[in-house]
Design a protein around this motif. Structure first.
Motif, mmCIF file in Angstrom:
data_model
loop_
_atom_site.group_PDB
_atom_site.id
_atom_site.type_symbol
_atom_site.label_atom_id
_atom_site.label_comp_id
_atom_site.label_asym_id
_atom_site.label_seq_id
_atom_site.Cartn_x
_atom_site.Cartn_y
_atom_site.Cartn_z
ATOM 1 N N PRO A 1 36.289 27.466 25.598
ATOM 2 C CA PRO A 1 35.237 28.447 25.250
ATOM 3 C C PRO A 1 34.303 28.778 26.405
ATOM 4 O O PRO A 1 33.783 29.894 26.473
ATOM 5 C CB PRO A 1 34.485 27.755 24.099
ATOM 6 N N ASP A 2 34.068 27.836 27.319
ATOM 7 C CA ASP A 2 33.179 28.119 28.449
ATOM 8 C C ASP A 2 33.713 29.262 29.303
ATOM 9 O O ASP A 2 32.944 30.077 29.831
ATOM 10 C CB ASP A 2 33.006 26.867 29.318
ATOM 11 N N LEU A 3 35.024 29.324 29.456
ATOM 12 C CA LEU A 3 35.624 30.393 30.246
ATOM 13 C C LEU A 3 35.486 31.742 29.539
ATOM 14 O O LEU A 3 35.297 32.775 30.189
ATOM 15 C CB LEU A 3 37.090 30.088 30.526
ATOM 16 N N LYS A 4 35.596 31.735 28.233
ATOM 17 C CA LYS A 4 35.432 32.974 27.478
ATOM 18 C C LYS A 4 34.027 33.531 27.667
ATOM 19 O O LYS A 4 33.833 34.752 27.794
ATOM 20 C CB LYS A 4 35.715 32.713 25.993
ATOM 21 N N GLU A 5 33.040 32.646 27.702
ATOM 22 C CA GLU A 5 31.660 33.096 27.888
ATOM 23 C C GLU A 5 31.452 33.691 29.273
ATOM 24 O O GLU A 5 30.731 34.679 29.438
ATOM 25 C CB GLU A 5 30.704 31.925 27.669
ATOM 26 N N LYS A 6 32.082 33.096 30.273
ATOM 27 C CA LYS A 6 31.909 33.569 31.652
ATOM 28 C C LYS A 6 32.731 34.815 31.941
ATOM 29 O O LYS A 6 32.358 35.630 32.789
ATOM 30 C CB LYS A 6 32.302 32.463 32.630
ATOM 31 N N TYR A 7 33.873 34.947 31.242
ATOM 32 C CA TYR A 7 34.781 36.060 31.505
ATOM 33 C C TYR A 7 35.046 36.804 30.192
ATOM 34 O O TYR A 7 36.007 36.500 29.482
ATOM 35 C CB TYR A 7 36.076 35.552 32.131
ATOM 36 N N PRO A 8 34.186 37.765 29.844
ATOM 37 C CA PRO A 8 34.253 38.404 28.532
ATOM 38 C C PRO A 8 35.542 39.162 28.249
ATOM 39 O O PRO A 8 35.905 39.362 27.089
ATOM 40 C CB PRO A 8 33.047 39.363 28.545
ATOM 41 N N LYS A 9 36.259 39.592 29.295
ATOM 42 C CA LYS A 9 37.510 40.309 29.064
ATOM 43 C C LYS A 9 38.606 39.380 28.518
ATOM 44 O O LYS A 9 39.567 39.821 27.902
ATOM 45 C CB LYS A 9 37.993 40.933 30.382
ATOM 46 N N SER A 10 38.433 38.089 28.744
ATOM 47 C CA SER A 10 39.463 37.125 28.365
ATOM 48 C C SER A 10 39.575 36.978 26.855
ATOM 49 O O SER A 10 38.669 37.334 26.099
ATOM 50 C CB SER A 10 39.174 35.757 29.003
ATOM 51 N N VAL A 11 40.711 36.415 26.425
ATOM 52 C CA VAL A 11 40.965 36.129 25.013
ATOM 53 C C VAL A 11 41.029 34.620 24.849
ATOM 54 O O VAL A 11 41.834 33.951 25.511
ATOM 55 C CB VAL A 11 42.297 36.754 24.551
ATOM 56 N N TYR A 12 40.176 34.085 23.978
ATOM 57 C CA TYR A 12 40.149 32.635 23.759
ATOM 58 C C TYR A 12 40.949 32.290 22.516
ATOM 59 O O TYR A 12 40.657 32.762 21.423
ATOM 60 C CB TYR A 12 38.703 32.148 23.615
ATOM 61 N N LEU A 13 41.976 31.446 22.674
ATOM 62 C CA LEU A 13 42.827 31.058 21.553
ATOM 63 C C LEU A 13 42.779 29.568 21.278
ATOM 64 O O LEU A 13 43.574 29.060 20.487
ATOM 65 C CB LEU A 13 44.280 31.461 21.833
ATOM 66 N N GLY A 14 41.880 28.846 21.946
ATOM 67 C CA GLY A 14 41.926 27.390 21.828
ATOM 68 C C GLY A 14 43.046 26.850 22.676
ATOM 69 O O GLY A 14 43.638 27.554 23.494
ATOM 70 N N ARG A 15 43.374 25.618 22.477
ATOM 71 C CA ARG A 15 44.448 25.001 23.260
ATOM 72 C C ARG A 15 45.806 25.446 22.720
ATOM 73 O O ARG A 15 46.115 25.236 21.545
ATOM 74 C CB ARG A 15 44.338 23.476 23.202
ATOM 75 N N ILE A 16 46.625 26.019 23.573
ATOM 76 C CA ILE A 16 47.923 26.529 23.131
ATOM 77 C C ILE A 16 49.079 25.851 23.827
ATOM 78 O O ILE A 16 50.246 26.123 23.531
ATOM 79 C CB ILE A 16 48.030 28.053 23.329
ATOM 80 N N VAL A 17 48.834 24.978 24.811
ATOM 81 C CA VAL A 17 49.916 24.241 25.472
ATOM 82 C C VAL A 17 49.541 22.778 25.560
ATOM 83 O O VAL A 17 48.384 22.403 25.466
ATOM 84 C CB VAL A 17 50.219 24.781 26.877
#
Length: 211
Positions: free
Chosen positions: A195-211
């Protein structure tokens, strides 16, 4: 709150199927051929992570074209093992393997990295033209930068438009990798797992851990 793995994968699959739906519309109802998938593998854990993602994709994603650095000694064996198991489920499974010069070695100087990256792009361009992928899937190895730039150039020239899906490595919790910082601006879908990356990079899509 982090999504459970099954739920995250269910969210990811429709996202990756978007290009297939778009291609189907363009063909105006004609039978849609399999989707050409280009996968960029990398040394360390990158190949392991990308193969986990591929394990949930259907047989529509075929053929799968794998590209990895010429100095990568481990990815080829991992890919062969993965594809051998996959062939037990999908009898018509098809894949290819190609190597390109590594764009940047660990601890390589920035000055020389510019030269090696340009060389890698020039090497990747005819290969990408030959493969003509519909979708490119990558997750952070430096090798993905020249491949994606080559695909972008082909799109700008009107030769072939490929959709780029970038999945940042699970190891990146607060900051993006160098590849991620570059491709964040050019990818069609940029997926992060924290989630921290989603906050810093709003264009991104946050799906939680997927791998």
């Amino acid at each position: 709150m982090e999504l459970p793995l099954p739920a995250a994968l269910l969210l990811l699959l429709p996202l990756l199927l978007v290009p297939l739906a778009l291609l189907a519309r363009r063909r105006r109802g004609r039978r849609t051929p399999p989707l050409r998938l280009l996968v960029v593998a990398g040394s360390g854990g990158h190949t392991t992570e990308i193969l986990r993602l591929l394990s949930c994709l259907s047989e529509s994603y075929s053929p799968r074209h794998y590209i990895f650095a010429d100095s990568d000694k481990m990815s080829e064996a991992k890919i062969h093992s993965f594809e051998q198991k996959r062939s037990e489920t999908f009898s018509n499974s098809q894949f290819t393997l190609d190597r390109i010069p590594r764009s940047r070695e660990v601890r390589q100087s920035w000055t020389s990295s510019v030269v090696t990256t340009l060389y890698s792009i020039l090497y990747s361009l005819p290969l990408t033209y030959k493969l003509k992928p519909d979708l490119i899937l990558c997750n952070g190895p430096g090798t993905c930068v020249p491949v994606c730039i080559s695909a972008l150039l082909l799109g700008l020239l009107g030769i072939k438009r490929a959709i780029i899906v970038y999945v940042e490595s699970i190891c990146r919790v607060e900051t993006l990798s160098l590849s991620g910082k570059i491709l964040y601006h050019f990818s069609d879908y940029f997926i992060v797992q924290w989630p921290d990356l989603k906050e810093k990079y709003p264009k991104s899509v946050y799906l939680g851990r997927i791998v």
